[in-house]
Write a protein that holds these residues in place. Sequence first.
Motif, PDB file in Angstrom:
ATOM      1  N   MET A   1      -5.647   9.643   3.846  1.00 25.24           N
ATOM      2  CA  MET A   1      -4.303   9.975   4.323  1.00 25.24           C
ATOM      3  C   MET A   1      -4.225  11.477   4.532  1.00 25.24           C
TER       4      MET A   1
ATOM      5  N   PRO B   1       3.032  10.122   1.846  1.00 25.61           N
ATOM      6  CA  PRO B   1       4.188   9.558   2.556  1.00 25.61           C
ATOM      7  C   PRO B   1       5.450   9.638   1.691  1.00 25.61           C
TER       8      PRO B   1
ATOM      9  N   GLU C   1       8.232   4.909   2.687  1.00 25.83           N
ATOM     10  CA  GLU C   1       7.144   4.538   3.594  1.00 25.83           C
ATOM     11  C   GLU C   1       5.818   4.364   2.873  1.00 25.83           C
ATOM     12  N   ALA C   2       5.819   4.423   1.560  1.00 28.54           N
ATOM     13  CA  ALA C   2       4.576   4.389   0.799  1.00 28.54           C
ATOM     14  C   ALA C   2       3.791   3.103   1.037  1.00 28.54           C
TER      15      ALA C   2
ATOM     16  N   GLN D   1       4.019   0.961   3.504  1.00 27.91           N
ATOM     17  CA  GLN D   1       3.566   0.862   4.892  1.00 27.91           C
ATOM     18  C   GLN D   1       2.351   1.763   5.124  1.00 27.91           C
ATOM     19  N   GLU D   2       2.389   3.012   4.602  1.00 28.51           N
ATOM     20  CA  GLU D   2       1.272   3.931   4.784  1.00 28.51           C
ATOM     21  C   GLU D   2       0.030   3.461   4.035  1.00 28.51           C
TER      22      GLU D   2
ATOM     23  N   ALA E   1      -1.420   0.764   6.112  1.00 29.93           N
ATOM     24  CA  ALA E   1      -2.067   1.337   7.289  1.00 29.93           C
ATOM     25  C   ALA E   1      -3.416   1.962   6.930  1.00 29.93           C
ATOM     26  N   ALA E   2      -3.456   2.624   5.801  1.00 30.93           N
ATOM     27  CA  ALA E   2      -4.714   3.234   5.364  1.00 30.93           C
ATOM     28  C   ALA E   2      -5.777   2.177   5.129  1.00 30.93           C
TER      29      ALA E   2
ATOM     30  N   ARG F   1      -7.052   0.916   8.480  1.00 29.38           N
ATOM     31  CA  ARG F   1      -7.924   1.877   9.150  1.00 29.38           C
ATOM     32  C   ARG F   1      -9.318   1.908   8.534  1.00 29.38           C
TER      33      ARG F   1
ATOM     34  N   ARG G   1       6.591  11.015  -4.826  1.00 29.09           N
ATOM     35  CA  ARG G   1       5.780  10.463  -3.747  1.00 29.09           C
ATOM     36  C   ARG G   1       4.422   9.973  -4.274  1.00 29.09           C
TER      37      ARG G   1
ATOM     38  N   LEU H   1       3.268   6.057  -4.138  1.00 25.88           N
ATOM     39  CA  LEU H   1       2.094   5.670  -3.351  1.00 25.88           C
ATOM     40  C   LEU H   1       1.098   4.901  -4.212  1.00 25.88           C
TER      41      LEU H   1
END
Length: 661
Positions: free
Chosen positions: A58, A62, A66-67, A69-70, A73-74, A77, A130, A134
Amino acid sequence: MSVRAVALSALSAVSICLSSFAHADANVSSRMQLLFIGADPAEGAPGPLPADMPVLTMDKLPIADEASQEAFAAILRSNPVSTFVTKPNASDGQFEQFFLVTDVTLADPGEGLSIELGSEQLTITDFSNRLSTLVDAFNPDHRRLIFLRVNDAEDILPVSMSELQSAVGAAGFDVAVVMVGDITADAQCGNDASRAIHYPLITGVADRAPFGDGNGVSTIAEVDDFLRSALHRVTVRDGGCGPRYSMIWKSGEDDSQPLVSHDGLPSFTKLETRLYQETFEALFLMESTDQGQLRAFLDDCVYCPNEEELTERLKSMRQFELSSQLEKDIWQQISADDNPVRLEIYLKNCTLCTYRSDAEERIAVMRAKDAARDEEAQAYEEAAASRDLAALRNYVETCVDCARKDEATQLVADIESDEIYQAEREVVELAKANRDVGQMRAYLADCTICFAKDEVLEMLEVEKRRVAVSQPCFAAAGLPQLGGPRKLTEIDQNAARNICKVALDEFPEDPALKTILGRIEHAAGNMDAAQAAYDYGVEKDVAVAYGLAAYTRYAPADTESVDLAAVEKLASKGAERGDWLSQELLTVLYSKELVAGKNAQDAFSIAIGLAREDNALAQFFVGYFYMTGSGVEPSDEAAITWLDRSVRQGYLHAFSFLAEL
């Protein structure tokens, strides 16, 4: 449905996906996840990242909403192909072991501690919220390690450490590793291992010998020990690489708690190779005495197995070298002392005591000098007063204190240059060369300086013994003038060998005994051995050897011709030394005029001398010469006298000539 409701619904769906996500390799997924925030996973890695290394990245933290969702996404990826289970509440998506690496910069804009991460500047509270949110979003079973690499150019951390510790602690990791320094400058050092201490830990280096017990699980204690050495090493090494200082924060006090399980986790080939090579090299260096090799290893090693032992070994070697040099310097100062005090202090206080034996020897010499001083002085005075050369030499050669050694040496030189000394030396050397007992006795009776008295007495005893053991050999196999038989046939060969062997065992290099042994070989018909023995006797100037060597040339084997010149030459030398056989041979040669310029008159001159020494053969020759008028006026009366003396000694060949007269 409102926008907010749609967003909440989407977040809920993401949470469900996170909880049901699985890697293509489910085992690795369930075992470990390594998350990099604002840091490059490849930076400092020991080689390319393994294909199965579960790494997430990352750019920044985030916001809390949005934690999930991020995080999702990570995960997407990081995996080319992802698999999801159908049950929303499945637990397969949970990570058993979770690790996090992040680079941050501390700042204090005047409103309290702030954290710069990526492109954002966060308050310490925002950073804490945060980070915690996360980590919660990933839903790991165990929050193992967080590596916080802090850029603190303004040295803010010392006064703000409690705030940062609380912020990081809220994320719930078992261990936090905080490395404080200049991240930008550190990055310029290249692919330095200090930038990637997390990789050795998650691949099990802390658990391997000699760091851990090798049971497949790194405990907090093992990780703590490994980190302390590694962080200290990269901090103190030159070059500006590594943190200025580091801290290890633990959530509890149970150091036996497992922290990393290594079963089935990916590994780095270069890491494995480097670790193996360093382990082998460390074992070798544990036996090495090469300081340069040890220092080079400790300066360049990455994982540094046995670092503590090697460091202590190097320290001991340096201490030994220093102590050795100090003792050497001290010894150079005191080694020439004439007083033993400082030497004794050295022996009582030395560490290595390299020069102990030298010091003890010096002290012993000084004490011996003290003890011998008065006695030696008296001995020198007495020897000098009487000009006793032997005593003076003994003083020079054996003195301990040697206070008068130079005087004694000069006095010896003065005496040795004296004419009387030179004359006596000549007599001694001649007696020694000839082993002449008469000359030895004459020296002892007539000497003035008597410098060789003890030596001559010793030689005299040796010669007395030589005569005593040689006489039975001469009687058994020697020539008549030595008390032996005239004819070879009269020698009892076995008895003679045994008798002569006894003498040769005591005097194995005696040339006269070896010459007589040749006569025994002559009697046995071993002409080569006999000739060799006679020639050896000639080489050593044994009188009887000349006649024996001349005789073998006068009466050689049937196949050999007579060399009259060689016979006459050998016999002449033997005759000069009083050898009977040599004179007998010359008598024969001259009487037969076999030598140019020699005749019966020369033969008679030789024979008459031998006859007067009771040589039976010479007595026969003289009687024969008087009888025939060869070389002398004929006289029957003289002929009868000499022939009769020859017969009475057993020379039967003279009997017929006597009877004729």
